[in-house]
Design a protein around this motif. Sequence first.
Motif, PDB file in Angstrom:
ATOM      1  N   LEU A  84     106.714 -49.141  22.765  1.00  0.00           N
ATOM      2  CA  LEU A  84     106.169 -47.911  23.338  1.00  0.00           C
ATOM      3  C   LEU A  84     107.275 -46.910  23.646  1.00  0.00           C
ATOM      4  O   LEU A  84     107.119 -45.706  23.408  1.00  0.00           O
ATOM      5  CB  LEU A  84     105.358 -48.229  24.596  1.00  0.00           C
ATOM      6  CG  LEU A  84     104.060 -49.001  24.368  1.00  0.00           C
ATOM      7  CD1 LEU A  84     103.462 -49.459  25.695  1.00  0.00           C
ATOM      8  CD2 LEU A  84     103.063 -48.162  23.585  1.00  0.00           C
ATOM      9  N   ALA A  85     108.402 -47.405  24.142  1.00  0.00           N
ATOM     10  CA  ALA A  85     109.527 -46.511  24.450  1.00  0.00           C
ATOM     11  C   ALA A  85     110.050 -45.843  23.184  1.00  0.00           C
ATOM     12  O   ALA A  85     110.271 -44.620  23.163  1.00  0.00           O
ATOM     13  CB  ALA A  85     110.641 -47.299  25.146  1.00  0.00           C
ATOM     14  N   VAL A  86     110.245 -46.613  22.114  1.00  0.00           N
ATOM     15  CA  VAL A  86     110.742 -46.052  20.853  1.00  0.00           C
ATOM     16  C   VAL A  86     109.754 -45.032  20.292  1.00  0.00           C
ATOM     17  O   VAL A  86     110.141 -43.960  19.821  1.00  0.00           O
ATOM     18  CB  VAL A  86     111.042 -47.169  19.830  1.00  0.00           C
ATOM     19  CG1 VAL A  86     111.226 -46.616  18.431  1.00  0.00           C
ATOM     20  CG2 VAL A  86     112.283 -47.944  20.254  1.00  0.00           C
ATOM     21  N   LEU A  87     108.468 -45.353  20.355  1.00  0.00           N
ATOM     22  CA  LEU A  87     107.456 -44.430  19.852  1.00  0.00           C
ATOM     23  C   LEU A  87     107.425 -43.138  20.656  1.00  0.00           C
ATOM     24  O   LEU A  87     107.338 -42.038  20.088  1.00  0.00           O
ATOM     25  CB  LEU A  87     106.076 -45.093  19.872  1.00  0.00           C
ATOM     26  CG  LEU A  87     105.862 -46.201  18.846  1.00  0.00           C
ATOM     27  CD1 LEU A  87     104.600 -46.991  19.176  1.00  0.00           C
ATOM     28  CD2 LEU A  87     105.792 -45.627  17.445  1.00  0.00           C
ATOM     29  N   LEU A  88     107.507 -43.251  21.971  1.00  0.00           N
ATOM     30  CA  LEU A  88     107.503 -42.050  22.807  1.00  0.00           C
ATOM     31  C   LEU A  88     108.744 -41.199  22.580  1.00  0.00           C
ATOM     32  O   LEU A  88     108.663 -39.970  22.531  1.00  0.00           O
ATOM     33  CB  LEU A  88     107.368 -42.436  24.281  1.00  0.00           C
ATOM     34  CG  LEU A  88     105.970 -42.856  24.700  1.00  0.00           C
ATOM     35  CD1 LEU A  88     105.984 -43.438  26.111  1.00  0.00           C
ATOM     36  CD2 LEU A  88     105.000 -41.683  24.614  1.00  0.00           C
ATOM     37  N   ALA A 106     102.637 -42.730  14.195  1.00  0.00           N
ATOM     38  CA  ALA A 106     103.254 -43.039  15.484  1.00  0.00           C
ATOM     39  C   ALA A 106     102.216 -43.013  16.607  1.00  0.00           C
ATOM     40  O   ALA A 106     102.230 -43.879  17.492  1.00  0.00           O
ATOM     41  CB  ALA A 106     104.376 -42.055  15.776  1.00  0.00           C
ATOM     42  N   TRP A 107     101.313 -42.041  16.579  1.00  0.00           N
ATOM     43  CA  TRP A 107     100.263 -41.975  17.598  1.00  0.00           C
ATOM     44  C   TRP A 107      99.341 -43.186  17.513  1.00  0.00           C
ATOM     45  O   TRP A 107      98.938 -43.746  18.540  1.00  0.00           O
ATOM     46  CB  TRP A 107      99.462 -40.676  17.490  1.00  0.00           C
ATOM     47  CG  TRP A 107     100.208 -39.496  18.009  1.00  0.00           C
ATOM     48  CD1 TRP A 107     100.729 -38.466  17.295  1.00  0.00           C
ATOM     49  CD2 TRP A 107     100.534 -39.227  19.381  1.00  0.00           C
ATOM     50  NE1 TRP A 107     101.363 -37.572  18.129  1.00  0.00           N
ATOM     51  CE2 TRP A 107     101.256 -38.014  19.412  1.00  0.00           C
ATOM     52  CE3 TRP A 107     100.299 -39.893  20.580  1.00  0.00           C
ATOM     53  CZ2 TRP A 107     101.735 -37.451  20.593  1.00  0.00           C
ATOM     54  CZ3 TRP A 107     100.776 -39.330  21.761  1.00  0.00           C
ATOM     55  CH2 TRP A 107     101.478 -38.130  21.757  1.00  0.00           C
ATOM     56  N   LEU A 108      99.001 -43.584  16.300  1.00  0.00           N
ATOM     57  CA  LEU A 108      98.142 -44.757  16.117  1.00  0.00           C
ATOM     58  C   LEU A 108      98.825 -46.011  16.674  1.00  0.00           C
ATOM     59  O   LEU A 108      98.208 -46.803  17.391  1.00  0.00           O
ATOM     60  CB  LEU A 108      97.806 -44.954  14.643  1.00  0.00           C
ATOM     61  CG  LEU A 108      96.985 -46.191  14.295  1.00  0.00           C
ATOM     62  CD1 LEU A 108      95.618 -46.150  14.974  1.00  0.00           C
ATOM     63  CD2 LEU A 108      96.832 -46.315  12.801  1.00  0.00           C
ATOM     64  N   LEU A 109     100.101 -46.183  16.358  1.00  0.00           N
ATOM     65  CA  LEU A 109     100.837 -47.337  16.895  1.00  0.00           C
ATOM     66  C   LEU A 109     100.936 -47.264  18.418  1.00  0.00           C
ATOM     67  O   LEU A 109     100.845 -48.284  19.106  1.00  0.00           O
ATOM     68  CB  LEU A 109     102.221 -47.430  16.267  1.00  0.00           C
ATOM     69  CG  LEU A 109     102.259 -47.868  14.804  1.00  0.00           C
ATOM     70  CD1 LEU A 109     103.694 -47.851  14.289  1.00  0.00           C
ATOM     71  CD2 LEU A 109     101.649 -49.239  14.615  1.00  0.00           C
ATOM     72  N   LEU A 110     101.113 -46.060  18.943  1.00  0.00           N
ATOM     73  CA  LEU A 110     101.176 -45.878  20.392  1.00  0.00           C
ATOM     74  C   LEU A 110      99.870 -46.339  21.045  1.00  0.00           C
ATOM     75  O   LEU A 110      99.881 -47.033  22.067  1.00  0.00           O
ATOM     76  CB  LEU A 110     101.458 -44.410  20.716  1.00  0.00           C
ATOM     77  CG  LEU A 110     101.847 -44.080  22.135  1.00  0.00           C
ATOM     78  CD1 LEU A 110     103.227 -44.640  22.458  1.00  0.00           C
ATOM     79  CD2 LEU A 110     101.846 -42.582  22.335  1.00  0.00           C
ATOM     80  N   VAL A 111      98.752 -45.990  20.440  1.00  0.00           N
ATOM     81  CA  VAL A 111      97.449 -46.411  20.958  1.00  0.00           C
ATOM     82  C   VAL A 111      97.301 -47.933  20.871  1.00  0.00           C
ATOM     83  O   VAL A 111      96.893 -48.587  21.840  1.00  0.00           O
ATOM     84  CB  VAL A 111      96.307 -45.704  20.187  1.00  0.00           C
ATOM     85  CG1 VAL A 111      94.960 -46.336  20.498  1.00  0.00           C
ATOM     86  CG2 VAL A 111      96.293 -44.219  20.500  1.00  0.00           C
TER      87      VAL A 111
END
Length: 134
Positions: A84-88, A106-111
């Motif tokens: 989550l940190a890397v994605l953000l 990236a948004w999909l992975l974040l979800v």
Amino acid sequence: MPTFDSPRLTAFGLLFMRIAAAVLLLLIHGLPKLLNWSTELQHIEDPFGLGATLTLGLAVFAEVLCPILLILGVFARLACLPVLAVLLVALVVVHPDWSLEQGQFAWLLLVLFGGLALTGPGAWTLAGVLARRR
């Protein structure tokens, strides 16, 4: 009449989400970074000035080791946090100019990883298998 609100379906759904999200991250981002380390060092963004080697190492940790832990269901909630940190960081710091369409993966992975961080890995994990064998 079968019910669709069973613990087995929930366990299967979390297993499917956990493995699918982890495999996608591992294959599309993690392994290419690890296997092409020298090339990636030349191209990686370093938004916090940590140096390319440390920044790439942190990305590989989040995109290789954490997905493997998640696939196994070991420290699953904790393993979601670096991802989550890397994605953000990618979405907010490195690529703030991305449209929703450009950053959709990236948004999909974040979800997905955010959901797994909230729910946990589900009942079907390596730890669960080992505990049932005892």
